[in-house]
Scaffold this motif. Structure first.
Motif, mmCIF file in Angstrom:
data_model
loop_
_atom_site.group_PDB
_atom_site.id
_atom_site.type_symbol
_atom_site.label_atom_id
_atom_site.label_comp_id
_atom_site.label_asym_id
_atom_site.label_seq_id
_atom_site.Cartn_x
_atom_site.Cartn_y
_atom_site.Cartn_z
ATOM 1 N N PHE A 82 21.132 5.231 10.184
ATOM 2 C CA PHE A 82 20.425 4.539 9.154
ATOM 3 C C PHE A 82 19.576 3.467 9.574
ATOM 4 C CE2 PHE A 82 23.996 5.333 5.848
ATOM 5 C CZ PHE A 82 23.173 6.261 5.455
ATOM 6 N N ASP A 83 19.736 3.007 10.777
ATOM 7 C CA ASP A 83 18.792 1.601 10.988
ATOM 8 C C ASP A 83 17.634 1.936 11.893
ATOM 9 O OD1 ASP A 83 18.734 -0.819 10.612
ATOM 10 O OD2 ASP A 83 19.775 -1.557 12.288
ATOM 11 N N ASP A 84 17.128 2.888 11.038
ATOM 12 C CA ASP A 84 15.682 3.303 11.882
ATOM 13 C C ASP A 84 14.596 2.257 11.659
ATOM 14 O OD1 ASP A 84 16.917 5.649 12.160
ATOM 15 O OD2 ASP A 84 16.031 6.865 10.553
ATOM 16 N N MET A 85 13.657 2.342 12.644
ATOM 17 C CA MET A 85 12.457 1.515 12.591
ATOM 18 C C MET A 85 11.255 2.454 12.145
ATOM 19 S SD MET A 85 12.838 -0.599 16.011
ATOM 20 C CE MET A 85 13.841 0.122 16.873
ATOM 21 N N ILE A 86 10.570 2.143 11.096
ATOM 22 C CA ILE A 86 9.479 2.990 10.579
ATOM 23 C C ILE A 86 8.420 2.289 10.753
ATOM 24 C CG2 ILE A 86 8.846 3.880 8.619
ATOM 25 C CD1 ILE A 86 11.024 5.367 9.245
ATOM 26 N N LEU A 87 7.331 2.932 11.142
ATOM 27 C CA LEU A 87 5.921 2.549 11.513
ATOM 28 C C LEU A 87 4.977 3.436 10.661
ATOM 29 C CD1 LEU A 87 4.009 0.582 12.919
ATOM 30 C CD2 LEU A 87 3.820 2.034 14.776
ATOM 31 N N GLU A 88 4.275 2.812 9.983
ATOM 32 C CA GLU A 88 3.278 3.604 9.022
ATOM 33 C C GLU A 88 1.813 3.406 9.353
ATOM 34 O OE1 GLU A 88 4.125 3.816 4.857
ATOM 35 O OE2 GLU A 88 2.089 4.182 4.486
ATOM 36 N N CYS A 89 1.246 4.635 9.700
ATOM 37 C CA CYS A 89 -0.184 4.713 9.989
ATOM 38 C C CYS A 89 -1.263 4.088 9.080
ATOM 39 C CB CYS A 89 -0.691 6.041 10.510
ATOM 40 S SG CYS A 89 -2.377 6.099 10.942
ATOM 41 N N PRO A 90 -1.846 3.190 9.201
ATOM 42 C CA PRO A 90 -2.868 2.515 8.333
ATOM 43 C C PRO A 90 -3.972 3.448 7.800
ATOM 44 C CG PRO A 90 -3.336 1.673 10.277
ATOM 45 C CD PRO A 90 -2.062 2.273 10.576
ATOM 46 N N GLU A 91 -4.041 4.532 8.794
ATOM 47 C CA GLU A 91 -5.423 5.274 8.568
ATOM 48 C C GLU A 91 -4.943 6.572 7.656
ATOM 49 O OE1 GLU A 91 -8.105 4.160 9.177
ATOM 50 O OE2 GLU A 91 -9.239 6.006 8.226
ATOM 51 N N CYS A 92 -3.876 7.377 8.216
ATOM 52 C CA CYS A 92 -3.578 8.539 7.445
ATOM 53 C C CYS A 92 -2.066 8.493 6.825
ATOM 54 C CB CYS A 92 -3.384 9.789 8.547
ATOM 55 S SG CYS A 92 -2.132 9.382 9.625
ATOM 56 N N GLY A 93 -1.617 7.234 6.512
ATOM 57 C CA GLY A 93 -0.350 7.071 5.937
ATOM 58 C C GLY A 93 0.961 7.725 6.390
ATOM 59 N N THR A 94 0.920 8.506 7.493
ATOM 60 C CA THR A 94 1.969 9.087 8.037
ATOM 61 C C THR A 94 3.105 8.197 8.696
ATOM 62 O OG1 THR A 94 0.701 10.718 8.876
ATOM 63 C CG2 THR A 94 2.747 10.921 9.626
ATOM 64 N N SER A 95 4.153 8.432 8.236
ATOM 65 C CA SER A 95 5.237 7.363 8.788
ATOM 66 C C SER A 95 5.844 7.757 10.134
ATOM 67 C CB SER A 95 6.519 7.070 7.921
ATOM 68 O OG SER A 95 6.046 6.321 6.643
ATOM 69 N N HIS A 96 6.111 6.984 10.949
ATOM 70 C CA HIS A 96 6.711 7.477 12.140
ATOM 71 C C HIS A 96 8.022 6.649 12.452
ATOM 72 C CE1 HIS A 96 3.173 10.035 12.980
ATOM 73 N NE2 HIS A 96 2.480 9.061 12.661
ATOM 74 N N ARG A 97 8.781 7.008 13.276
ATOM 75 C CA ARG A 97 10.122 6.415 13.869
ATOM 76 C C ARG A 97 9.303 5.579 15.006
ATOM 77 N NH1 ARG A 97 15.401 8.405 13.385
ATOM 78 N NH2 ARG A 97 15.840 7.085 15.389
ATOM 79 N N VAL A 142 6.405 -2.985 11.826
ATOM 80 C CA VAL A 142 7.486 -2.105 12.015
ATOM 81 C C VAL A 142 8.645 -2.623 11.181
ATOM 82 C CG1 VAL A 142 9.339 -1.162 13.583
ATOM 83 C CG2 VAL A 142 7.019 -1.652 14.703
ATOM 84 N N ASP A 143 9.020 -1.437 10.095
ATOM 85 C CA ASP A 143 9.930 -2.153 9.233
ATOM 86 C C ASP A 143 11.265 -1.329 9.472
ATOM 87 O OD1 ASP A 143 8.114 -3.190 7.517
ATOM 88 O OD2 ASP A 143 7.287 -1.268 6.921
ATOM 89 N N ASP A 144 11.967 -2.349 9.107
ATOM 90 C CA ASP A 144 13.358 -1.867 9.354
ATOM 91 C C ASP A 144 13.940 -0.993 8.058
ATOM 92 O OD1 ASP A 144 15.828 -1.733 10.457
ATOM 93 O OD2 ASP A 144 16.543 -3.854 10.206
ATOM 94 N N PHE A 145 14.480 0.141 8.205
ATOM 95 C CA PHE A 145 14.980 0.973 7.356
ATOM 96 C C PHE A 145 16.156 1.535 7.307
ATOM 97 C CE2 PHE A 145 14.796 5.702 6.517
ATOM 98 C CZ PHE A 145 14.140 5.813 5.380
ATOM 99 N N ASN A 146 17.072 0.981 6.318
ATOM 100 C CA ASN A 146 18.568 0.995 6.424
ATOM 101 C C ASN A 146 18.814 1.554 5.059
ATOM 102 O OD1 ASN A 146 21.280 0.657 6.497
ATOM 103 N ND2 ASN A 146 20.956 -1.023 7.711
ATOM 104 N N LEU A 147 19.555 2.632 5.078
ATOM 105 C CA LEU A 147 19.806 3.441 3.838
ATOM 106 C C LEU A 147 21.496 3.086 3.308
ATOM 107 C CD1 LEU A 147 18.499 7.241 3.852
ATOM 108 C CD2 LEU A 147 17.943 5.198 2.475
ATOM 109 N N MET A 148 21.905 2.084 4.147
ATOM 110 C CA MET A 148 23.009 1.572 3.534
ATOM 111 C C MET A 148 23.009 0.276 2.927
ATOM 112 S SD MET A 148 26.248 2.499 6.080
ATOM 113 C CE MET A 148 25.864 1.879 7.701
ATOM 114 N N PHE A 149 23.797 0.236 1.820
ATOM 115 C CA PHE A 149 23.983 -1.129 1.132
ATOM 116 C C PHE A 149 24.816 -1.972 1.885
ATOM 117 C CE2 PHE A 149 22.846 1.379 -2.414
ATOM 118 C CZ PHE A 149 21.515 0.424 -3.135
ATOM 119 N N GLY A 150 24.211 -3.276 2.248
ATOM 120 C CA GLY A 150 25.099 -4.131 3.164
ATOM 121 C C GLY A 150 25.743 -5.229 2.085
#
Length: 601
Positions: A82-97, A142-150
């Motif tokens: 769940f604890d993925d690090m997401i980075l979004e490209c400012p140019e094309c908008g694609t999200s990457h781990r 880089v954003d923290d990306f957690n799908l569990m409610f803590g």
RNA sequence: GCGCCGGUGGUCUAGUGGUAGGACCUGAGCCUUCCAAGCUCAUGGCCCGGGUUCAAAUCCCGGCCGGCGCACCA
């Protein structure tokens, strides 16, 4: 969204099936309320599930907490997953781990465990670029990306917990006690029906993707060596299968075959999965899923969850017949192997295995030691325990080492010598009556809300009755030939319909209302879900009940006062029959069970 | 999280810089002897915050929510 969907959603709001929650405060995405009709419908669907997947299979149901402590999810893999690090490209908008970017482009491994600020530094220093469009990613957050409610358990933050992302973990974690309850015998199944939580990025489509949703999950624990499903019971069930191979092939399409054929031709590789696909198909039909808008789809390799060996989804097309299909996953059938129990066995203190007794005990010769600690203690001081452990290991590994007068072991790089007579060395024959095995898990995991939505979507019908009714009076037919009668009907199976019967007085006067209330009360006492309605014309009242899927309507009229009989009207055909009050409850029971129809009465 | 579009009674909708109409639904009454009939009356609304303005539901900004697309979906 088709027009049909919009009208169903409108009906759901207006008639109390489901609607968005907390609208008085602006609403909150991904949380829905089941209104009076919807709550009963959902409960009925869950009861039907229990009937088939728990009661009928001889399984057990438990209810575990929705909050569990953090270590549970370290073991289950959800914390990492769940604890993925997401980075979004400012140019094309694609999200990457972000961690994957770092791993792929540097020598660093396991980037997942690096704190986010450091990952951002690494990305800047290594001058990493967007793999999609090549844009420089230095300085991008880089954003923290957690799908569990803590949450925090108790005061302070020393004891983090999470809302369960699936009900299954509540079963796996309690396996040590559950196996005791099952008296250590495989196979056995444990089910749970209840809420699970995922902090979805983007909840969508009403009930289809919620942040709090209901699951009905069965964890069937089996011995992979010996347990076989009763495939014969479902081998003739026809299923529509969309295999991974067909999905990959050009022009591939779903195929219809029996469960028996699918197993014989290896379309479904797991007999257990095949068994539950067969059982579930009939169950879906029973609760009102339209089999023309239903299929099983196999996960391809890339889609498989971290735990799953083979997985098929039940999918329903929730659009109107003929519209562009919108396939929604309503159930996952996974063969999870021993993944979950092994992980919990590894992380937790208790034993997540089952002792499997051999048919015949086997005898093994085993070298053992029983060191004389009253000698080792004074001799080796603090190392004594280590020496004892080393002796035990040595005995298992090389019994010939004990053949002389002395034996040497290595403890922390130091060679220590012990007289063999002080080691208690012996070679014994021991009898082993069995072994500990980790059961495998077959998991059908049903998304209750999506199933409820599917049942509604498949039951929804806008019907043109053509010229007004031909049943009762012949005059209606003659004068209504220029206007079509339209109605909206939910043709819900009686078993799941929120109300089984509605009771009306034909007129709310001359004592008919009082009589009708008595009838309604008697039916309630007899155990029926009853609606009572005296407002508006009789036709309007039938339409109201049609819209919420009430299968039968009972009308008290002037004849009732004379001969204690009422009319029973069928929702789908609008056919009517006259029934004596003394047998009304009995008749309604057989109607609800589908043993008779109104036209037979 | 990004982009586009949207947010007016319970529901569906019309509309304008000067606080709003319709339809359906719902309730009361009249009428009505089995499939959304009619008549009378009634309840009920501009998502939230800020800005511009004498005046904002209307224009601008932000937020929340929704639909669609992208991304994500153990």
């Amino acid at each position: 969204m088709t027009d049909n969907t919009a009208r169903l959603t409108e009906l759901a709001k207006r008639r109390g099936f489901f609607f968005q929650s907390s609208e008085a405060y602006g609403g909150v995405a991904g949380f829905y309320v089941y209104g009076p009709e919807g709550a009963t419908l959902k409960e009925n669907v869950q009861d039907a599930w229990r009937d088939r997947f728990v009661r009928r299979e001889g399984h057990m149901e438990i209810e575990s907490p929705t909050v569990m402590p953090e270590p549970v999810f370290e073991a289950s893999g959800h914390l990492d997953g769940f604890d993925d690090m997401i980075l979004e490209c400012p140019e094309c908008g694609t999200s990457h781990r972000a961690d994957h970017l770092v791993e792929d482009n540097t020598d660093i491994e396991e980037a997942e465990s690096i704190p986010i600020p450091e990952v951002e530094e690494i990305i800047a220093e290594a001058e990493l670029v967007c793999p999609t469009c090549g844009t420089d990613l230095a300085g991008e957050p880089v954003d923290d990306f957690n799908l569990m409610f803590g949450t925090n358990i108790g005061p302070g933050s020393s004891s983090p917990g999470y809302l369960r992302p699936e009900t299954a973990q509540g079963i796996f974690v309690e396996f040590p006690r559950l196996k005791e309850y099952a008296r250590g015998q495989l196979p056995f199944g444990v089910a749970q029906v209840g809420p699970a939580y995922r902090n979805e990025i983007s909840p969508r489509k009403g009930l289809i993707r919620l942040r709090e949703f209901a699951q009905a999950e069965l964890e069937h624990f089996i011995d992979p060596e010996t347990d076989e499903p009763p495939l014969a019971e479902v081998e003739d069930v026809e299923v529509t299968l969309y295999s991974a191979a067909e999905q990959d092939a050009d022009g591939g399409a779903p195929q219809t075959m029996t469960v028996g054929e699918a197993v014989a031709e290896d379309v479904i590789t797991s007999d257990w999965v095949a068994y539950y696909l067969g059982v579930a198909k009939d169950w879906y039909a029973r609760i009102g899923v339209d089999m023309d808008r239903f299929r099983y789809r196999q996960h391809n390799e890339g889609e498989l969850a971290h735990y799953a060996a083979d997985c098929w989804d039940a999918e329903a097309d929730v659009t109107a017949p003929g519209a562009e299909p919108d396939w929604v996953e309503i159930t996952g059938f996974a063969y999870r192997g021993d993944y979950d129990l092994s992980k919990h066995g590894e992380y937790a203190d208790e034993d997540f295995t089952i002792f499997k007794q051999y048919d015949d005990p086997i005898t093994v010769e085993r070298a053992t030691v029983d060191p004389d600690m009253s000698y080792l203690g004074p001799e080796f001081g603090g190392d004594a325990a280590a020496v004892a452990d080393a002796l035990e290991a040595l005995a298992e590994r090389d019994r010939s080492a004990f053949e002389g007068d002395e034996v040497s072991v290595d403890v922390d790089g130091e060679e220590l010598t012990v007289p063999v007579e002080k080691t208690g060395f012996a070679v014994e024959e021991t009898t082993e009556s069995g072994e500990h095995i980790t059961p495998h898990v077959v998991e059908p995991s049903f998304g209750v809300d999506r199933i409820v939505y599917t049942v509604l979507a498949h039951s929804y019908r806008e019907e043109d009755l053509g010229e007004a009714s031909e049943d009762a009076s012949g005059e209606a037919a003659s004068e209504a030939d220029d206007e079509d009668e339209e109605r909206t009907v939910l043709s819900l199976p009686p078993e799941v319909a929120p109300k089984t019967v509605a009771v009306f007085p034909l007129m709310d006067k001359d004592g008919l209302g009082e009589r009708a209330r008595e009838v309604a009360d008697e039916l309630r006492a007899a155990g029926f879900e009853v609606a009572y309605d005296a407002s508006g014309s009789i036709g309007r009242r039938y339409r109201r009940q049609d819209e919420v899927g009430t299968p039968f309507c009972v009308t008290v009229d002037y004849d009732t006062l004379e001969d204690d009989s009422v009319t029973v009207r069928d929702r789908d055909s609008t056919a009517q029959a006259r029934v004596g009050l003394d047998e009304l409850a009995t008749r309604l029971r057989t109607l609800r069970a589908g043993e008779t129809s109104v036209s037979d009465l």
